[in-house]
Design a protein around this motif. Structure first.
Motif, PDB file in Angstrom:
ATOM      1  N   LYS A 189       2.507   8.523  -5.508  1.00  5.73           N
ATOM      2  CA  LYS A 189       1.882   8.125  -4.244  1.00  5.73           C
ATOM      3  C   LYS A 189       0.914   9.204  -3.804  1.00  5.73           C
ATOM      4  CE  LYS A 189       5.745   5.514  -2.317  1.00  5.73           C
ATOM      5  NZ  LYS A 189       6.694   5.424  -1.198  1.00  5.73           N
ATOM      6  N   THR A 230      -1.230  10.598  -0.483  1.00 12.22           N
ATOM      7  CA  THR A 230      -1.390  10.519   0.965  1.00 12.22           C
ATOM      8  C   THR A 230      -2.494  11.477   1.392  1.00 12.22           C
ATOM      9  OG1 THR A 230       0.385  12.136   1.266  1.00 12.22           O
ATOM     10  CG2 THR A 230       0.978   9.822   1.451  1.00 12.22           C
ATOM     11  N   ASP A 231      -3.305  10.995   2.306  1.00 12.52           N
ATOM     12  CA  ASP A 231      -4.427  11.773   2.821  1.00 12.52           C
ATOM     13  C   ASP A 231      -4.246  11.910   4.328  1.00 12.52           C
ATOM     14  OD1 ASP A 231      -6.808  13.075   3.181  1.00 12.52           O
ATOM     15  OD2 ASP A 231      -8.059  11.301   2.944  1.00 12.52           O
ATOM     16  N   GLN A 276      -1.470   6.649   3.664  1.00 11.35           N
ATOM     17  CA  GLN A 276      -1.387   6.379   2.238  1.00 11.35           C
ATOM     18  C   GLN A 276      -2.770   6.050   1.693  1.00 11.35           C
ATOM     19  OE1 GLN A 276       1.638   3.677   1.008  1.00 11.35           O
ATOM     20  NE2 GLN A 276       0.974   3.683  -1.105  1.00 11.35           N
ATOM     21  N   SER A 297      -1.361   4.345  -4.624  1.00 10.01           N
ATOM     22  CA  SER A 297      -0.125   4.557  -5.375  1.00 10.01           C
ATOM     23  C   SER A 297      -0.238   3.850  -6.710  1.00 10.01           C
ATOM     24  CB  SER A 297       1.086   4.044  -4.595  1.00 10.01           C
ATOM     25  OG  SER A 297       1.031   2.648  -4.471  1.00 10.01           O
TER      26      SER A 297
END
Length: 121
Positions: A97, A99-100, A104, A107
């Protein structure tokens, strides 16, 4: 100049000019709203880079036959690698996954055949 002295010149009144300006401003504001929506909903280079990095991490996991669980920080994007499920026959379902800033960004899930050194564990 003498010819114009007797003739009446036609022109726009101040009200007509103001109404035309208001109409032009409304049209431009609608166009700017549409343009910003198109830019916001389009595929950004950051999303493309995230997807490329996810694919690169997937290929590295397949090459090595294992995945290192945990977090990796690449270009200020957090990639979390984890094993979801172990399947019979030496296969694992893995997930990565991205994430920024808490949101999210992407993924990827895939099957990974365990390498010989991991299969004996």
């Amino acid at each position: 100049m003498g010819k114009l002295k007797g003739k009446r010149l036609s022109g726009s009144t101040l009200i007509e000019v103001l109404i035309a300006m208001v109409i032009i401003m409304v049209v431009f504001s609608i166009a700017m709203g549409l343009f910003s929506n198109v830019l916001r909903s389009g595929v950004s280079m950051r999303k493309v880079r995230v997807n490329q990095q996810l694919e690169l991490l997937r290929q590295q996991a397949i090459k090595n036959g294992k995945i290192e669980s945990g977090h990796q920080l690449i270009d200020s994007i957090d990639y979390e690698c984890s094993t979801l499920k172990q399947v019979n026959g030496g296969m694992d379902i893995l997930e990565i996954k991205a994430t920024d800033n808490g949101a999210q960004a992407g993924s990827i899930r895939f099957l990974l055949k365990k390498s010989n050194e991991n299969a004996t564990d």
